[in-house]
Design a protein around this motif. Structure first.
Motif, PDB file in Angstrom:
ATOM      1  N   SER A   1       0.902  -1.315   0.174  1.00 32.29           N
ATOM      2  CA  SER A   1      -0.097   0.242   0.067  1.00 32.29           C
ATOM      3  C   SER A   1       0.696   1.185  -0.023  1.00 32.29           C
ATOM      4  CB  SER A   1      -0.927   0.062   1.150  1.00 32.29           C
ATOM      5  OG  SER A   1      -0.283  -0.131   2.303  1.00 32.29           O
ATOM      6  N   LEU A   2       2.366   0.869   0.115  1.00 30.58           N
ATOM      7  CA  LEU A   2       3.169   2.479   0.040  1.00 30.58           C
ATOM      8  C   LEU A   2       2.752   3.137   1.167  1.00 30.58           C
ATOM      9  CD1 LEU A   2       3.086   3.213  -3.801  1.00 30.58           C
ATOM     10  CD2 LEU A   2       4.539   1.579  -2.488  1.00 30.58           C
ATOM     11  N   ASP A   3       2.590   4.462   1.121  1.00 30.51           N
ATOM     12  CA  ASP A   3       2.334   5.396   2.261  1.00 30.51           C
ATOM     13  C   ASP A   3       0.997   4.964   2.801  1.00 30.51           C
ATOM     14  OD1 ASP A   3       4.731   6.545   1.565  1.00 30.51           O
ATOM     15  OD2 ASP A   3       3.842   8.024   0.202  1.00 30.51           O
TER      16      ASP A   3
ATOM     17  N   ASN B   1      -4.916   6.413  -0.463  1.00 33.33           N
ATOM     18  CA  ASN B   1      -5.539   7.685  -0.874  1.00 33.33           C
ATOM     19  C   ASN B   1      -7.025   7.647  -0.932  1.00 33.33           C
ATOM     20  OD1 ASN B   1      -2.855   8.834  -0.950  1.00 33.33           O
ATOM     21  ND2 ASN B   1      -2.635   8.381  -3.258  1.00 33.33           N
ATOM     22  N   SER B   2      -7.503   8.164  -0.044  1.00 29.97           N
ATOM     23  CA  SER B   2      -9.189   8.280   0.041  1.00 29.97           C
ATOM     24  C   SER B   2      -9.476   9.688  -0.331  1.00 29.97           C
ATOM     25  CB  SER B   2      -9.839   8.061   1.289  1.00 29.97           C
ATOM     26  OG  SER B   2      -9.426   6.794   1.815  1.00 29.97           O
TER      27      SER B   2
ATOM     28  N   GLY C   1       1.106   5.677  -8.187  1.00 32.45           N
ATOM     29  CA  GLY C   1       2.022   6.915  -8.340  1.00 32.45           C
ATOM     30  C   GLY C   1       3.421   6.536  -8.211  1.00 32.45           C
ATOM     31  N   ARG C   2       3.718   5.191  -7.729  1.00 29.92           N
ATOM     32  CA  ARG C   2       5.180   5.006  -7.718  1.00 29.92           C
ATOM     33  C   ARG C   2       5.116   3.401  -8.014  1.00 29.92           C
ATOM     34  NH1 ARG C   2       5.599   7.575  -2.750  1.00 29.92           N
ATOM     35  NH2 ARG C   2       5.732   5.735  -1.623  1.00 29.92           N
ATOM     36  N   GLY C   3       6.106   2.914  -8.842  1.00 27.91           N
ATOM     37  CA  GLY C   3       6.346   1.618  -9.022  1.00 27.91           C
ATOM     38  C   GLY C   3       5.007   1.113 -10.032  1.00 27.91           C
TER      39      GLY C   3
ATOM     40  N   GLY D   1       0.449   6.314  -3.650  1.00 28.69           N
ATOM     41  CA  GLY D   1       1.660   7.150  -3.985  1.00 28.69           C
ATOM     42  C   GLY D   1       1.166   8.534  -4.491  1.00 28.69           C
ATOM     43  N   PRO D   2       2.080   9.391  -5.238  1.00 27.54           N
ATOM     44  CA  PRO D   2       1.814  10.698  -5.342  1.00 27.54           C
ATOM     45  C   PRO D   2       0.940  10.818  -6.506  1.00 27.54           C
ATOM     46  CG  PRO D   2       3.839  10.226  -6.075  1.00 27.54           C
ATOM     47  CD  PRO D   2       3.627   9.050  -5.219  1.00 27.54           C
TER      48      PRO D   2
END
Length: 264
Positions: free
Chosen positions: A28-30, A33-34, A154-156, A190-191
């Motif tokens: 889930s990385l960070d 994002n909801s 957002g990443r990977g 991710g971003p």
């Protein structure tokens, strides 16, 4: 943003903001994002992917007027809090999978939803899972935006949850998304990214590179090599925490190659 300040509400685009759920991890990385979708001046919002069953996070999402809850796909880091958010707000929950819909019918591919003072278009994007969808906001700035769930991160890169997730479906989904052009990418992990079409091309290139590596591994190991053996070759440096995800992706790629009747 880290889990410690995950309660902050962050503006992404003209129509969207998000709160980061406190569920960081290897997959889930960070965290999840909801997103909240709402046009300026509109009294209610649509929430996309409520995330985990975390009461503080859900109370924060429910602090405003929530009129609709949307789900990108069935995984628990996106859906576990949906029923509780429905209890808190009375808002119906809509997902492609009927098991996660509450109070209204499941989502349909190509459906256009009027919610939160704007237009939300449902784009079927199976591959990560069979029920994955993205939400296209064509009125969100000059290029629009797309909430991509786990179809684009957002990443990977995205894991294919084989056997439910299939590579052939995923490649077709990438084609479907690329047509939407340089929309802002609003991933579930991710971003935020600036241009969907460019990201899709990078994702497709990565998948084709991995397929070449799988073919090379089969040439080395033999046509009947199993998933663990191929994973050892193609993902030799993968961390143990994501080994299962790597094996799922290898299984999906082997299934795809064998469906093409390629010599293995």
């Amino acid at each position: 943003m880290t889990a410690e300040n995950s309660s902050a509400l962050v503006r992404c685009t003209d129509l969207t903001r998000f709160r980061l759920a406190p569920n960081p991890g290897p997959m889930s990385l960070d965290g999840t994002n909801s997103y909240l979708i709402a046009a300026a001046g509109h009294p209610g919002a649509a929430v996309v992917d409520p995330g985990p069953l975390d009461e503080k996070h859900l109370q924060e999402l429910a602090a405003g007027s929530v009129e609709l809850i949307l789900i990108t796909h069935r995984h628990a880091d996106h859906t576990a809090g949906a029923a509780r958010l429905h209890e808190l707000t009375g808002a119906p929950v809509r997902a492609a999978d009927p098991r996660h819909s509450i109070g209204e019918p499941p989502l349909q591919p190509g459906e256009v939803i009027s919610a939160a003072g704007t237009e939300v278009r449902v784009v079927a994007t199976p591959g990560h899972t069979s029920d994955s969808v993205c939400f296209h906001l064509p009125l969100d700035g000059p290029g629009g935006s797309v909430l991509t769930g786990d179809t684009i991160l957002g990443r990977g890169t995205t894991v294919l949850d084989h056997p439910d997730g299939r590579l052939g479906d995923y490649l077709a989904s990438l084609d479907r998304l690329e047509i939407l052009g340089p929309a802002t990418v609003l991933p579930a992990h991710g971003p935020v990214l600036p241009a969907l079409d460019a990201v899709v091309r990078a994702y497709r290139s990565h998948r084709l590179d991995r397929l070449s590596q799988i073919r090379a591994a089969l040439a080395q190991l033999g046509p009947d090599a199993g998933v663990p053996q191929v994973t050892d070759v193609v993902y030799a440096d993968v961390d143990t925490s994501v080994r299962r995800a790597a094996e799922n992706s290898v299984a999906a790629q082997l299934d795809y190659l064998r469906s093409l009747r390629e010599p293995a």
